[in-house]
Design an enzyme around this catalytic site. Structure first.
Site, PDB file in Angstrom:
ATOM      1  CD  GLU A  69      26.605   7.463  34.698  1.00  0.00           C
ATOM      2  OE1 GLU A  69      25.730   7.335  33.829  1.00  0.00           O
ATOM      3  OE2 GLU A  69      26.363   7.502  35.913  1.00  0.00           O
ATOM      4  CE  LYS A 125      11.659  -1.640  31.964  1.00  0.00           C
ATOM      5  NZ  LYS A 125      12.686  -2.679  31.888  1.00  0.00           N
ATOM      6  CB  CYS A 134      24.021   6.984  39.859  1.00  0.00           C
ATOM      7  SG  CYS A 134      23.367   6.799  41.519  1.00  0.00           S
ATOM      8  CD  GLU A 163      16.851  10.459  42.214  1.00  0.00           C
ATOM      9  OE1 GLU A 163      18.070  10.699  42.206  1.00  0.00           O
ATOM     10  OE2 GLU A 163      16.033  11.133  42.858  1.00  0.00           O
TER      11      GLU A 163
HETATM   12  P1  NDP Z   1      18.791   2.836  31.353  1.00  0.00           P
HETATM   13  O1  NDP Z   1      18.370   4.239  31.258  1.00  0.00           O
HETATM   14  O2  NDP Z   1      19.257   2.150  30.137  1.00  0.00           O
HETATM   15  O3  NDP Z   1      17.624   1.931  31.937  1.00  0.00           O
HETATM   16  C1  NDP Z   1      16.991   2.194  33.168  1.00  0.00           C
HETATM   17  C2  NDP Z   1      15.636   1.510  33.161  1.00  0.00           C
HETATM   18  O4  NDP Z   1      14.817   2.137  32.182  1.00  0.00           O
HETATM   19  C3  NDP Z   1      15.690   0.045  32.765  1.00  0.00           C
HETATM   20  O5  NDP Z   1      14.676  -0.667  33.454  1.00  0.00           O
HETATM   21  C4  NDP Z   1      15.393   0.102  31.286  1.00  0.00           C
HETATM   22  O6  NDP Z   1      14.918  -1.114  30.793  1.00  0.00           O
HETATM   23  C5  NDP Z   1      14.324   1.175  31.271  1.00  0.00           C
HETATM   24  N1  NDP Z   1      14.126   1.827  29.989  1.00  0.00           N
HETATM   25  C6  NDP Z   1      15.004   1.976  28.967  1.00  0.00           C
HETATM   26  N2  NDP Z   1      14.412   2.640  27.942  1.00  0.00           N
HETATM   27  C7  NDP Z   1      13.131   2.910  28.319  1.00  0.00           C
HETATM   28  C8  NDP Z   1      12.013   3.564  27.706  1.00  0.00           C
HETATM   29  N3  NDP Z   1      12.086   4.076  26.481  1.00  0.00           N
HETATM   30  N4  NDP Z   1      10.870   3.658  28.395  1.00  0.00           N
HETATM   31  C9  NDP Z   1      10.766   3.156  29.645  1.00  0.00           C
HETATM   32  N5  NDP Z   1      11.779   2.500  30.277  1.00  0.00           N
HETATM   33  C10 NDP Z   1      12.954   2.393  29.633  1.00  0.00           C
HETATM   34  O7  NDP Z   1      19.880   2.829  32.491  1.00  0.00           O
HETATM   35  P2  NDP Z   1      20.703   1.594  32.991  1.00  0.00           P
HETATM   36  O8  NDP Z   1      19.814   0.456  33.316  1.00  0.00           O
HETATM   37  O9  NDP Z   1      21.811   1.421  32.029  1.00  0.00           O
HETATM   38  O10 NDP Z   1      21.244   2.126  34.398  1.00  0.00           O
HETATM   39  C11 NDP Z   1      22.416   2.820  34.495  1.00  0.00           C
HETATM   40  C12 NDP Z   1      22.128   4.300  34.604  1.00  0.00           C
HETATM   41  O11 NDP Z   1      21.325   4.551  35.731  1.00  0.00           O
HETATM   42  C13 NDP Z   1      23.395   5.081  34.795  1.00  0.00           C
HETATM   43  O12 NDP Z   1      23.404   6.224  33.981  1.00  0.00           O
HETATM   44  C14 NDP Z   1      23.317   5.500  36.250  1.00  0.00           C
HETATM   45  O13 NDP Z   1      24.028   6.645  36.545  1.00  0.00           O
HETATM   46  C15 NDP Z   1      21.858   5.640  36.464  1.00  0.00           C
HETATM   47  N6  NDP Z   1      21.555   5.495  37.884  1.00  0.00           N
HETATM   48  C16 NDP Z   1      21.163   6.609  38.583  1.00  0.00           C
HETATM   49  C17 NDP Z   1      20.930   6.535  39.944  1.00  0.00           C
HETATM   50  C18 NDP Z   1      20.469   7.733  40.721  1.00  0.00           C
HETATM   51  O14 NDP Z   1      19.946   7.561  41.807  1.00  0.00           O
HETATM   52  N7  NDP Z   1      20.654   8.954  40.219  1.00  0.00           N
HETATM   53  C19 NDP Z   1      21.127   5.292  40.689  1.00  0.00           C
HETATM   54  C20 NDP Z   1      21.531   4.199  39.861  1.00  0.00           C
HETATM   55  C21 NDP Z   1      21.731   4.310  38.499  1.00  0.00           C
HETATM   56  P3  NDP Z   1      15.926  -2.223  30.180  1.00  0.00           P
HETATM   57  O15 NDP Z   1      17.206  -2.151  30.915  1.00  0.00           O
HETATM   58  O16 NDP Z   1      15.177  -3.460  30.435  1.00  0.00           O
HETATM   59  O17 NDP Z   1      16.059  -1.867  28.732  1.00  0.00           O
END
Ligand code: NDP
Length: 496
Positions: free
Chosen positions: A390, A183, A291, A257
């Site tokens: 962040e 997803k 991140c 992550e």
């Molecule tokens: P989100 O947590 O908002 O979303 C991440 C993914 O999870 C998206 O596909 C989102 O869908 C999905 N999602 C959201 N809510 C749910 C739920 N309740 N159940 C299942 N899936 C869900 O993060 P962002 O997309 O805003 O990404 C940015 C974040 O990711 C930052 O905090 C960053 O630091 C972190 N990140 C960490 C990395 C690492 O390796 N540690 C690498 C890259 C990013 P949708 O967006 O479609 O709502």
């Protein structure tokens, strides 16, 4: 000013369940080009029924298909074909990725897509080296431990580097014999939808499936599904809590992550030119949305003013603009809401007694896109919210320090613990500081050198579990212990 679209994307984007498109059933969601703000496509959201179809397809491929029991060379062949498919479509995939993320096209072609292809090669080579364990016990027993695939993996990816991050999950899940349902973020589905479509031609039916839609709708239906055996998530810390709770209810393993607020520590003993290059890359590459950004730049007080001046001079010359132009160094942020959130931190910094050193504004001269000027602030101390939260944008927070102990104390004074950067040519400083960093990764005199064999992940709220060679092997396999007598000894005869 208006910018050309990188590619004409499909009018509607759907998911994949086995050999057919998923049923959708949810809301139709707009996809925007961040460089212009124009709507460019429509995402068909998958509701719980459509998610069910995709999980059933993956379940079927795992329980009855050939994939989990293929020989290692056969699975390596498939992974190699996945890699080749990406390399054959680098330009198309990079343009689709650019259209939804606004990331610079050159970077997508030369780095993200190459990494995506390499992810498949890496795990193909990794499984060729994997070995089980064997113990021989007296008298005449042999015990072996082999690793077997777990089952159906739910893979949830964020929007900041969709293909590069999701392919790490896809390649590792598949390499160890699992099937998967991916997803992507609903903001950035274009390149991943095309990639999954392309990979249908090189993978057996149902091995890789795709569902689209918002996290709380489609994502939640996926992680809650009883047919899912493990969950791999990259995203924000708050979402990570929700995912882990869902995985806990179903008692399935998950890796998280999550976010970061990483310290980039510059000592006076550093090669300052190199540290300056690293600090700029650490906060402004990938449009500042990463991140592992070195978003808190801690500089030893006696070089602070000079270092900040040089940083500001370079930041003011960063080329912001058209993601398709070769010279562009910083494109638009991924969405209007994200741009507004990032710029909202300017007021937060000021309210906490900080000062804006550069940027802090929209780049309206570039049109309707979500452009932000490279931004840097300084704050009185590390308790300021811009030093704790962040921001996930081209927004650096500067803090001075005196000596190693204070650098370490400021660096570790955060709820995150993903990475740390240390810049110094003085070996004892490097060793003593790196050993006291509370972060999963420490980079010394280099920004962002990811070794895929090594574990990557965070301490504290930056994550649970790790990604990388052996860490992925442990996560995507179950250990099975088998004991067999080689020279069957007589058994005790109860009741004889
Ligand atoms: P989100 O947590 O908002 O979303 C991440 C993914 O999870 C998206 O596909 C989102 O869908 C999905 N999602 C959201 N809510 C749910 C739920 N309740 N159940 C299942 N899936 C869900 O993060 P962002 O997309 O805003 O990404 C940015 C974040 O990711 C930052 O905090 C960053 O630091 C972190 N990140 C960490 C990395 C690492 O390796 N540690 C690498 C890259 C990013 P949708 O967006 O479609 O709502």
């Amino acid at each position: 000013m208006s910018f050309d679209l990188p590619i004409e994307p499909p009018a509607r984007v759907t998911g994949w369940a086995g050999d057919r498109a998923t049923g959708g059933g949810g809301t139709e969601l707009p996809v925007f080009y961040p460089a212009t703000g124009a709507r460019i496509s429509t995402l068909v959201e998958d509701d719980a029924c459509a998610v069910d179809q995709a999980v059933i397809a993956a379940r079927e491929a795992f329980d009855r298909g050939p994939w989990p029991s293929l020989s290692v060379p056969e699975r390596m062949d498939h992974l190699e074909r996945c890699r080749q498919t990406i390399l054959d479509h680098v330009d198309e995939l990079a343009r689709l990725e650019c259209a939804a993320t606004g990331l610079v096209l050159r970077e997508l072609r030369e780095r993200h897509m190459q990494r995506a292809a390499y992810n498949f090669r890496f795990f193909a080579e990794f499984i060729s080296q994997s070995a089980g364990q064997r113990w021989d016990q007296a008298p005449g027993f042999m015990t072996t431990v082999s690793r077997v695939p777990v089952g159906v993996a739910a893979l949830i990816a964020p929007w900041n580097a969709p293909v590069a991050l999701a392919t790490m999950k896809i390649a590792s899940a598949l390499a160890f014999g699992n099937t998967a349902v991916l997803k992507p973020s609903e903001q950035t589905p274009l390149a991943l939808a095309r990639l999954v479509e392309l990979l249908q031609d090189v993978l057996p039916e149902g091995v890789l499936n795709l569902v689209n839609g918002r996290g709380p709708v489609t994502g939640a239906a996926l992680v809650d599904h009883p047919g899912v055996d493990l969950v791999s998530f990259t995203g924000g810390t708050q979402t990570g809590r929700t995912i882990m709770a869902a995985a806990g209810r179903n008692l399935v393993p998950c890796t998280l992550e999550l976010g970061g607020k990483s310290a980039n520590i510059v000592f006076a003993s550093a090669d300052i030119d190199r540290a300056l290059d690293g600090a700029l890359l650490g906060i402004f590459s990938n449009n500042g949305q990463q991140c592992l950004a070195g978003s808190r730049i801690l500089v030893e007080r006696r070089i602070f003013d000079d270092f900040v001046d040089r940083f500001l001079d370079r930041a003011s010359r960063i080329r912001v603009g058209d993601p398709l132009a070769d010279g562009t160094e910083l494109g638009p942020l991924a969405s209007a809401a994200h741009r507004d959130r990032v710029l909202g931190f300017v007021d937060t910094a000021l309210a906490d007694g900080g000062a804006v050193l550069t940027g802090g504004t929209r780049r309206d001269d570039l049109g309707e896109g979500y452009f932000v000027a490279p931004t840097a602030v300084t704050v009185p101390d590390n308790s300021a919210r811009v030093a704790q939260d962040e921001i996930f944008g081209p927004f650096a927070t500067f803090l001075p320090f005196d000596g190693e102990d204070q650098a370490i104390s400021i660096a570790n004074d955060t709820r995150f613990g993903l990475v740390s950067y240390i810049w110094s040519d003085h070996l004892p400083t490097v060793m003593s500081v790196s050993e006291r960093m509370r972060s999963g990764v420490v980079w010394v005199n280099t920004p962002m050198m990811r070794e895929l064999r090594a574990p990557f992940g965070g301490f504290k709220t930056s994550g649970v579990g790790r990604e990388g060679g052996t860490a992925c092997e442990a996560f995507y396999t179950e250990e099975r212990t088998l004991t067999i007598p080689t020279h069957p000894p007589p058994l005790r005869k109860l009741g004889a």
